[in-house]
Scaffold this motif. Structure first.
Motif, short mmCIF file in Angstrom:
data_model
loop_
_atom_site.label_atom_id
_atom_site.label_comp_id
_atom_site.label_asym_id
_atom_site.label_seq_id
_atom_site.Cartn_x
_atom_site.Cartn_y
_atom_site.Cartn_z
N PHE A 1 0.85 -1.19 0.00
CA PHE A 1 0.00 0.00 0.00
C PHE A 1 0.89 1.24 0.00
O PHE A 1 1.86 1.33 0.76
CB PHE A 1 -0.90 0.03 1.24
N LEU A 2 0.55 2.20 -0.87
CA LEU A 2 1.29 3.46 -0.97
C LEU A 2 0.32 4.61 -0.74
O LEU A 2 -0.79 4.60 -1.28
CB LEU A 2 1.93 3.62 -2.35
N HIS A 3 0.77 5.61 0.02
CA HIS A 3 -0.11 6.75 0.26
C HIS A 3 0.73 8.01 0.34
O HIS A 3 1.82 8.03 0.92
CB HIS A 3 -0.87 6.57 1.57
N THR A 4 0.25 9.09 -0.28
CA THR A 4 0.96 10.35 -0.26
C THR A 4 0.64 11.12 1.03
O THR A 4 -0.48 11.13 1.51
CB THR A 4 0.57 11.22 -1.47
N LEU A 5 1.68 11.79 1.56
CA LEU A 5 1.53 12.64 2.74
C LEU A 5 2.21 13.97 2.48
O LEU A 5 3.39 14.01 2.11
CB LEU A 5 2.18 11.99 3.97
N SER A 6 1.48 15.05 2.65
CA SER A 6 2.07 16.37 2.53
C SER A 6 2.48 16.81 3.93
O SER A 6 1.70 17.39 4.68
CB SER A 6 1.07 17.36 1.93
N ILE A 7 3.72 16.52 4.29
CA ILE A 7 4.21 16.82 5.64
C ILE A 7 4.24 18.32 5.88
O ILE A 7 4.00 18.79 6.99
CB ILE A 7 5.62 16.22 5.83
N SER A 8 4.54 19.09 4.85
CA SER A 8 4.61 20.54 5.01
C SER A 8 3.26 21.15 5.34
O SER A 8 3.18 22.22 5.95
CB SER A 8 5.18 21.17 3.75
N ARG A 9 2.18 20.48 4.96
CA ARG A 9 0.84 21.05 5.16
C ARG A 9 0.05 20.34 6.25
O ARG A 9 -0.73 20.97 6.96
CB ARG A 9 0.05 20.99 3.85
N ALA A 10 0.21 19.03 6.37
CA ALA A 10 -0.62 18.28 7.32
C ALA A 10 0.19 17.14 7.95
O ALA A 10 -0.06 15.97 7.67
CB ALA A 10 -1.87 17.74 6.63
N PRO A 11 1.16 17.47 8.82
CA PRO A 11 1.96 16.41 9.43
C PRO A 11 1.14 15.45 10.28
O PRO A 11 1.49 14.28 10.44
CB PRO A 11 2.98 17.18 10.27
N GLY A 12 0.02 15.94 10.81
CA GLY A 12 -0.84 15.09 11.64
C GLY A 12 -1.48 13.94 10.88
O GLY A 12 -1.91 12.96 11.49
N ASP A 13 -1.51 14.04 9.55
CA ASP A 13 -2.08 12.94 8.76
C ASP A 13 -1.27 11.66 8.91
O ASP A 13 -1.77 10.57 8.60
CB ASP A 13 -2.14 13.34 7.28
N SER A 14 -0.03 11.79 9.37
CA SER A 14 0.79 10.59 9.55
C SER A 14 0.18 9.68 10.61
O SER A 14 0.29 8.45 10.51
CB SER A 14 2.22 10.98 9.94
N LYS A 15 -0.48 10.26 11.62
CA LYS A 15 -1.12 9.43 12.66
C LYS A 15 -2.30 8.66 12.08
O LYS A 15 -2.52 7.50 12.43
CB LYS A 15 -1.57 10.31 13.83
N VAL A 16 -3.05 9.31 11.21
CA VAL A 16 -4.19 8.64 10.57
C VAL A 16 -3.70 7.48 9.71
O VAL A 16 -4.26 6.37 9.74
CB VAL A 16 -5.00 9.63 9.72
N LEU A 17 -2.63 7.71 8.96
CA LEU A 17 -2.10 6.66 8.11
C LEU A 17 -1.53 5.52 8.95
O LEU A 17 -1.70 4.34 8.61
CB LEU A 17 -1.02 7.22 7.19
N ALA A 18 -0.86 5.85 10.05
CA ALA A 18 -0.29 4.82 10.92
C ALA A 18 -1.40 3.92 11.49
O ALA A 18 -1.28 2.69 11.49
CB ALA A 18 0.50 5.46 12.05
N TYR A 19 -2.47 4.53 11.97
CA TYR A 19 -3.60 3.76 12.49
C TYR A 19 -4.19 2.87 11.40
O TYR A 19 -4.46 1.68 11.62
CB TYR A 19 -4.67 4.70 13.03
N THR A 20 -4.38 3.45 10.21
CA THR A 20 -4.98 2.70 9.11
C THR A 20 -4.09 1.53 8.70
O THR A 20 -4.58 0.43 8.42
CB THR A 20 -5.23 3.63 7.92
N ALA A 21 -2.79 1.75 8.65
CA ALA A 21 -1.87 0.68 8.27
C ALA A 21 -1.93 -0.48 9.26
O ALA A 21 -1.90 -1.65 8.87
CB ALA A 21 -0.44 1.23 8.19
#
Length: 289
Positions: A209-229
């Motif tokens: 599974f591959l997913h894009t993350l815009s760290i410069s704009r929404a670093p908090g999305d990494s937590k959502v992706l981690a939970y989903t993974a």
């Protein structure tokens, strides 16, 4: 190998597209474009894209403060389910390429009559294209995406811009038709989960599974992706692997980068900077089935 001009002309086909509009106040006749549907009227092959970025919803709220965001976030799944239902009832496959053109056209005619007053399909228009995915990106950029501000040229891109680049890499590697796009997270989490994983592939008994993350704009999305993974790994039923395509290289220079890097790696997700993505895909290519 690139197609010759003659081959390109032969592969081109006449397709159609509809812009999806959000019109909360019919009296004022004011709308906002929120999505694009492009399709082949003959085969029924289709591509659908709706707004999903926080910046896109922020713009919508500025224009229509009372917008029903929960309805809009669930809209793509609702429409895709109707597409799949129409395809199944006519004995054809799904995944955007199997429903007959007639069934799709009939469904769109019904939608013109039955969609909510706040949701409308703009009149059908024609387009000639050899690549529905590329055409979807072009139409979305022209009709729906946030206008690019000249002063921000060179700034880190949005997830939409990152996906556009990733799609080009997959096309150039001749992998586009071997990967699954826009995978519903609800398949592994809970019904109603609006998240979609950008890409998925299979190699040697492993599902990636591959997913894009815009760290410069929404670093908090990494937590959502981690939970989903973690949910996917627990419920997929096969061996899994994950990668996050990031707009920045995650160095130890600041706390934000360290937070994102640790969050991803603790969940078994490999960070892949966008600048390194083409090389990463090149190494993966021989293994993809």
């Amino acid at each position: 190998m690139n197609e010759s001009p003659a081959e390109l002309m032969q592969s081109e086909r006449t397709c159609a597209y509809r812009i999806l509009r959000y019109t909360p106040n019919l009296v004022r006749d004011e709308w906002v474009n929120i999505g694009v549907l492009v399709y082949d009227p003959q085969s029924g092959e289709r591509r659908l894209r709706l707004i999903e970025e926080q910046e896109e919803y922020a713009r919508l709220r500025r224009l229509h403060p009372g917008a029903d965001e929960s309805l809009l976030r669930a809209l793509r799944d609702t429409l895709e389910d109707r597409f799949d239902s129409a395809a199944g009832s006519n004995g054809h496959g799904t995944n955007g390429g199997g429903s007959s053109g007639g069934a799709l056209q009939e469904l769109l005619r019904k939608w013109d009559d039955t969609l909510s007053n706040a949701l409308q399909l703009a009149p059908q228009k024609g387009v000639v294209t050899s690549d529905l995915d590329a055409e979807l990106e072009r139409l979305y950029t022209d009709h729906v995406a946030l206008p690019r501000v000249p002063g921000r040229v060179g700034a880190p891109g949005s997830r939409a811009q990152m996906r556009s680049y990733c799609s080009q890499v997959f096309h150039h590697a001749h992998l586009w038709n071997k990967i699954q796009k826009s995978v519903r997270a609800a398949e592994f989490t809970f019904p109603g989960d609006p998240m979609r994983i950008d890409y998925s592939y299979r190699r040697n008994g492993t599902r990636g599974f591959l997913h894009t993350l815009s760290i410069s704009r929404a670093p908090g999305d990494s937590k959502v992706l981690a939970y989903t993974a973690e949910r996917i790994a627990a419920k997929a039923g096969v061996k899994t692997e994950f990668a996050a395509i990031t707009d920045l290289v995650l160095t130890d220079q600041n706390d934000r980068n360290r937070f994102v890097d640790r969050t991803l790696r603790d969940a078994g997700i490999e960070p892949v900077p966008l600048d390194h993505f083409a090389v990463w895909v090149g190494k993966l290519k021989p293994m993809i089935q």
